[in-house]
Design a protein around this motif. Structure first.
Motif, PDB file in Angstrom:
ATOM      1  N   TRP A  36       0.830  -1.193   0.000  1.00  0.00           N
ATOM      2  CA  TRP A  36       0.000   0.000   0.000  1.00  0.00           C
ATOM      3  C   TRP A  36       0.876   1.259   0.000  1.00  0.00           C
ATOM      4  O   TRP A  36       1.859   1.347   0.743  1.00  0.00           O
ATOM      5  CB  TRP A  36      -0.891   0.035   1.245  1.00  0.00           C
ATOM      6  CG  TRP A  36      -1.832  -1.116   1.320  1.00  0.00           C
ATOM      7  CD1 TRP A  36      -1.586  -2.342   1.849  1.00  0.00           C
ATOM      8  CD2 TRP A  36      -3.180  -1.141   0.843  1.00  0.00           C
ATOM      9  NE1 TRP A  36      -2.701  -3.139   1.721  1.00  0.00           N
ATOM     10  CE2 TRP A  36      -3.692  -2.437   1.125  1.00  0.00           C
ATOM     11  CE3 TRP A  36      -4.016  -0.212   0.225  1.00  0.00           C
ATOM     12  CZ2 TRP A  36      -5.002  -2.810   0.780  1.00  0.00           C
ATOM     13  CZ3 TRP A  36      -5.304  -0.580  -0.108  1.00  0.00           C
ATOM     14  CH2 TRP A  36      -5.786  -1.854   0.167  1.00  0.00           C
ATOM     15  N   THR A  57       7.850  -8.452   5.507  1.00  0.00           N
ATOM     16  CA  THR A  57       7.120  -7.182   5.519  1.00  0.00           C
ATOM     17  C   THR A  57       8.055  -5.997   5.694  1.00  0.00           C
ATOM     18  O   THR A  57       9.172  -6.129   6.213  1.00  0.00           O
ATOM     19  CB  THR A  57       6.071  -7.167   6.648  1.00  0.00           C
ATOM     20  OG1 THR A  57       6.729  -7.366   7.907  1.00  0.00           O
ATOM     21  CG2 THR A  57       5.033  -8.253   6.445  1.00  0.00           C
ATOM     22  N   TYR A  59       7.579  -1.577   6.601  1.00  0.00           N
ATOM     23  CA  TYR A  59       6.655  -0.526   6.987  1.00  0.00           C
ATOM     24  C   TYR A  59       7.340   0.836   6.980  1.00  0.00           C
ATOM     25  O   TYR A  59       8.530   0.949   7.281  1.00  0.00           O
ATOM     26  CB  TYR A  59       6.109  -0.761   8.406  1.00  0.00           C
ATOM     27  CG  TYR A  59       5.274  -1.984   8.577  1.00  0.00           C
ATOM     28  CD1 TYR A  59       5.840  -3.188   8.978  1.00  0.00           C
ATOM     29  CD2 TYR A  59       3.902  -1.946   8.351  1.00  0.00           C
ATOM     30  CE1 TYR A  59       5.070  -4.325   9.139  1.00  0.00           C
ATOM     31  CE2 TYR A  59       3.116  -3.077   8.518  1.00  0.00           C
ATOM     32  CZ  TYR A  59       3.708  -4.261   8.915  1.00  0.00           C
ATOM     33  OH  TYR A  59       2.938  -5.381   9.088  1.00  0.00           O
ATOM     34  N   PHE A  67       0.106  -0.190  12.172  1.00  0.00           N
ATOM     35  CA  PHE A  67      -0.470  -0.863  11.009  1.00  0.00           C
ATOM     36  C   PHE A  67       0.136  -2.254  10.860  1.00  0.00           C
ATOM     37  O   PHE A  67       1.312  -2.458  11.158  1.00  0.00           O
ATOM     38  CB  PHE A  67      -0.198  -0.085   9.729  1.00  0.00           C
ATOM     39  CG  PHE A  67      -0.912   1.241   9.606  1.00  0.00           C
ATOM     40  CD1 PHE A  67      -1.601   1.802  10.670  1.00  0.00           C
ATOM     41  CD2 PHE A  67      -0.893   1.923   8.405  1.00  0.00           C
ATOM     42  CE1 PHE A  67      -2.252   3.023  10.557  1.00  0.00           C
ATOM     43  CE2 PHE A  67      -1.541   3.145   8.259  1.00  0.00           C
ATOM     44  CZ  PHE A  67      -2.220   3.695   9.342  1.00  0.00           C
ATOM     45  N   ILE A  69       0.318  -5.377   7.902  1.00  0.00           N
ATOM     46  CA  ILE A  69      -0.004  -5.876   6.575  1.00  0.00           C
ATOM     47  C   ILE A  69       0.048  -7.399   6.601  1.00  0.00           C
ATOM     48  O   ILE A  69       0.899  -7.997   7.271  1.00  0.00           O
ATOM     49  CB  ILE A  69       0.965  -5.304   5.508  1.00  0.00           C
ATOM     50  CG1 ILE A  69       0.464  -5.629   4.105  1.00  0.00           C
ATOM     51  CG2 ILE A  69       2.395  -5.786   5.720  1.00  0.00           C
ATOM     52  CD1 ILE A  69       1.203  -4.874   3.001  1.00  0.00           C
ATOM     53  N   LEU A  80      -4.577  -4.522   5.030  1.00  0.00           N
ATOM     54  CA  LEU A  80      -3.869  -3.548   5.845  1.00  0.00           C
ATOM     55  C   LEU A  80      -4.749  -3.222   7.046  1.00  0.00           C
ATOM     56  O   LEU A  80      -5.767  -2.544   6.910  1.00  0.00           O
ATOM     57  CB  LEU A  80      -3.548  -2.283   5.054  1.00  0.00           C
ATOM     58  CG  LEU A  80      -2.692  -1.255   5.807  1.00  0.00           C
ATOM     59  CD1 LEU A  80      -1.277  -1.803   6.035  1.00  0.00           C
ATOM     60  CD2 LEU A  80      -2.615   0.066   5.040  1.00  0.00           C
ATOM     61  N   CYS A  95      -3.497   0.420  -3.355  1.00  0.00           N
ATOM     62  CA  CYS A  95      -2.889  -0.903  -3.362  1.00  0.00           C
ATOM     63  C   CYS A  95      -2.005  -1.032  -4.602  1.00  0.00           C
ATOM     64  O   CYS A  95      -2.306  -0.455  -5.656  1.00  0.00           O
ATOM     65  CB  CYS A  95      -3.999  -1.954  -3.400  1.00  0.00           C
ATOM     66  SG  CYS A  95      -3.437  -3.654  -3.578  1.00  0.00           S
TER      67      CYS A  95
END
Length: 115
Positions: A36, A57, A59, A67, A69, A80, A95
């Protein structure tokens, strides 16, 4: 070709939660990374979170610890989960799906955090 359909945006009060979903269709076996981005008026688009096919992941520092994901490879869907939302999280969330050849984008979904 890959098509992306997002859902889950809306209006929420500060401190609240929302979950965004993005379902991919088409040549989904070619997708390596999904994630995202967000873009607020007058600001550049910024990466929020990303997840690889293997589950690794990444971030943005601004959303880390708030958040999460996740990805369901069987459903070709990335989620999300956004908790402890702040007014500065207000943005259009896009997205994306990255293949070897190119990046595909969803249409965007508005998230507004306001009391």
């Amino acid at each position: 070709q890959v098509q992306l359909v997002e859902s889950g945006g809306g209006l929420v009060q500060p401190g609240g939660s929302l979950r965004l979903s993005c379902e991919a269709s088409g040549s989904t076996s070619t997708i390596n990374v999904m994630g995202w981005y967000r873009q607020a008026p007058g600001k550049e688009r910024e990466l929020v979170a990303a997840i690889t096919k293997g589950g690794s992941t990444d971030y943005s520092d601004s959303v880390k610890a708030r958040f999460t994901i996740s990805r369901d490879n069987a459903k070709n869907t990335v989620y999300l989960q956004m908790d402890s939302l702040k007014p500065e999280d207000t943005s259009v969330y896009y997205c994306y799906a990255r293949t070897v050849y190119r990046i595909y984008w969803g249409q965007g979904t508005q998230v507004t955090v306001s009391s």
